[in-house]
Design a protein around this motif. Sequence first.
Motif, PDB file in Angstrom:
ATOM      1  N   LYS A   1     -49.377  -9.283   9.492  1.00  0.00           N
ATOM      2  CA  LYS A   1     -48.260 -10.015  10.080  1.00  0.00           C
ATOM      3  C   LYS A   1     -47.070  -9.903   9.136  1.00  0.00           C
ATOM      4  O   LYS A   1     -47.216 -10.027   7.919  1.00  0.00           O
ATOM      5  N   VAL A   2     -45.902  -9.660   9.710  1.00  0.00           N
ATOM      6  CA  VAL A   2     -44.672  -9.620   8.931  1.00  0.00           C
ATOM      7  C   VAL A   2     -43.936 -10.930   9.174  1.00  0.00           C
ATOM      8  O   VAL A   2     -43.603 -11.269  10.307  1.00  0.00           O
ATOM      9  N   LEU A   3     -43.731 -11.677   8.090  1.00  0.00           N
ATOM     10  CA  LEU A   3     -43.034 -12.959   8.146  1.00  0.00           C
ATOM     11  C   LEU A   3     -41.656 -12.776   7.524  1.00  0.00           C
ATOM     12  O   LEU A   3     -41.541 -12.396   6.357  1.00  0.00           O
ATOM     13  N   CYS A   4     -40.619 -13.009   8.309  1.00  0.00           N
ATOM     14  CA  CYS A   4     -39.240 -12.885   7.847  1.00  0.00           C
ATOM     15  C   CYS A   4     -38.755 -14.284   7.482  1.00  0.00           C
ATOM     16  O   CYS A   4     -38.686 -15.168   8.345  1.00  0.00           O
ATOM     17  N   ILE A   5     -38.435 -14.487   6.209  1.00  0.00           N
ATOM     18  CA  ILE A   5     -38.212 -15.830   5.671  1.00  0.00           C
ATOM     19  C   ILE A   5     -36.825 -15.946   5.048  1.00  0.00           C
ATOM     20  O   ILE A   5     -36.426 -15.132   4.221  1.00  0.00           O
ATOM     21  N   SER A   6     -36.105 -17.000   5.441  1.00  0.00           N
ATOM     22  CA  SER A   6     -34.802 -17.319   4.856  1.00  0.00           C
ATOM     23  C   SER A   6     -34.614 -18.833   4.932  1.00  0.00           C
ATOM     24  O   SER A   6     -35.501 -19.552   5.370  1.00  0.00           O
ATOM     25  N   LYS A   7     -33.432 -19.283   4.518  1.00  0.00           N
ATOM     26  CA  LYS A   7     -33.091 -20.696   4.674  1.00  0.00           C
ATOM     27  C   LYS A   7     -32.225 -20.922   5.910  1.00  0.00           C
ATOM     28  O   LYS A   7     -31.710 -22.011   6.116  1.00  0.00           O
ATOM     29  N   ASP A   8     -32.078 -19.877   6.735  1.00  0.00           N
ATOM     30  CA  ASP A   8     -31.339 -20.037   7.985  1.00  0.00           C
ATOM     31  C   ASP A   8     -32.024 -21.089   8.842  1.00  0.00           C
ATOM     32  O   ASP A   8     -33.240 -21.281   8.760  1.00  0.00           O
ATOM     33  N   LEU A   9     -31.237 -21.752   9.692  1.00  0.00           N
ATOM     34  CA  LEU A   9     -31.853 -22.671  10.643  1.00  0.00           C
ATOM     35  C   LEU A   9     -32.743 -21.890  11.604  1.00  0.00           C
ATOM     36  O   LEU A   9     -32.426 -20.746  11.955  1.00  0.00           O
ATOM     37  N   PRO A  10     -33.847 -22.474  12.030  1.00  0.00           N
ATOM     38  CA  PRO A  10     -34.740 -21.781  12.956  1.00  0.00           C
ATOM     39  C   PRO A  10     -34.027 -21.304  14.225  1.00  0.00           C
ATOM     40  O   PRO A  10     -34.378 -20.271  14.791  1.00  0.00           O
ATOM     41  N   PHE A  11     -32.995 -22.033  14.657  1.00  0.00           N
ATOM     42  CA  PHE A  11     -32.254 -21.657  15.861  1.00  0.00           C
ATOM     43  C   PHE A  11     -31.540 -20.316  15.670  1.00  0.00           C
ATOM     44  O   PHE A  11     -31.493 -19.497  16.576  1.00  0.00           O
ATOM     45  N   ALA A  12     -30.961 -20.091  14.492  1.00  0.00           N
ATOM     46  CA  ALA A  12     -30.275 -18.830  14.199  1.00  0.00           C
ATOM     47  C   ALA A  12     -31.270 -17.677  14.165  1.00  0.00           C
ATOM     48  O   ALA A  12     -31.000 -16.590  14.685  1.00  0.00           O
ATOM     49  N   LEU A  13     -32.429 -17.919  13.564  1.00  0.00           N
ATOM     50  CA  LEU A  13     -33.456 -16.880  13.512  1.00  0.00           C
ATOM     51  C   LEU A  13     -33.946 -16.525  14.913  1.00  0.00           C
ATOM     52  O   LEU A  13     -34.103 -15.348  15.253  1.00  0.00           O
ATOM     53  N   ALA A  14     -34.167 -17.536  15.748  1.00  0.00           N
ATOM     54  CA  ALA A  14     -34.619 -17.307  17.127  1.00  0.00           C
ATOM     55  C   ALA A  14     -33.544 -16.569  17.927  1.00  0.00           C
ATOM     56  O   ALA A  14     -33.848 -15.651  18.693  1.00  0.00           O
TER      57      ALA A  14
END
Length: 166
Positions: free
Chosen positions: A78-91
């Motif tokens: 599994k590739v997990l892309c991780i940042s401090k962005d809000l989950p809404f921006a990532l989605a």
Amino acid sequence: MANITLGGNPIETTGELPASGSKAPNFKLTATDLSSKSNSDYAGSRLVLNIFPSIDTGTCAQSVRTFNEKASALDNTKVLCISKDLPFALARFCGAEGLDNVESLSDFKTGDFGKDYGLTFKTGPLESLLSRCIVVIDTDGTILHTEQVSEIKDEPNYESALASLA
């Protein structure tokens, strides 16, 4: 602490990435549906942690696209892309791009992931965001590979990260 640069200007992180061969620190992150995800949610899978400052920058977005393309060929990974962005921006980004081979997670609530993995920016204009790193973890939680990208504007070495899974 790691010494890296942004456009050639030095920036420090809060620590060093965990060493290859060590156990991966536990984490608790927020998924795009606002649920909590931790290491135990991925038990038995190999993990590629694609860590970056913000999905709204060209290099970060490209790393997510590239790993999305390569992830479909990875066995039990599994590739997990991780940042401090809000989950809404990532989605929003993954939805607009049609990316469904990676999972986006956020460290926005506590910042503990960045602290525990030693990769939060301590100085510079991106202070408190996550630095660009790759951490590859085996099915038993052992770290197989790490990369702290030395110039923030550069992409990670995808081939080296994926080769550690061979």
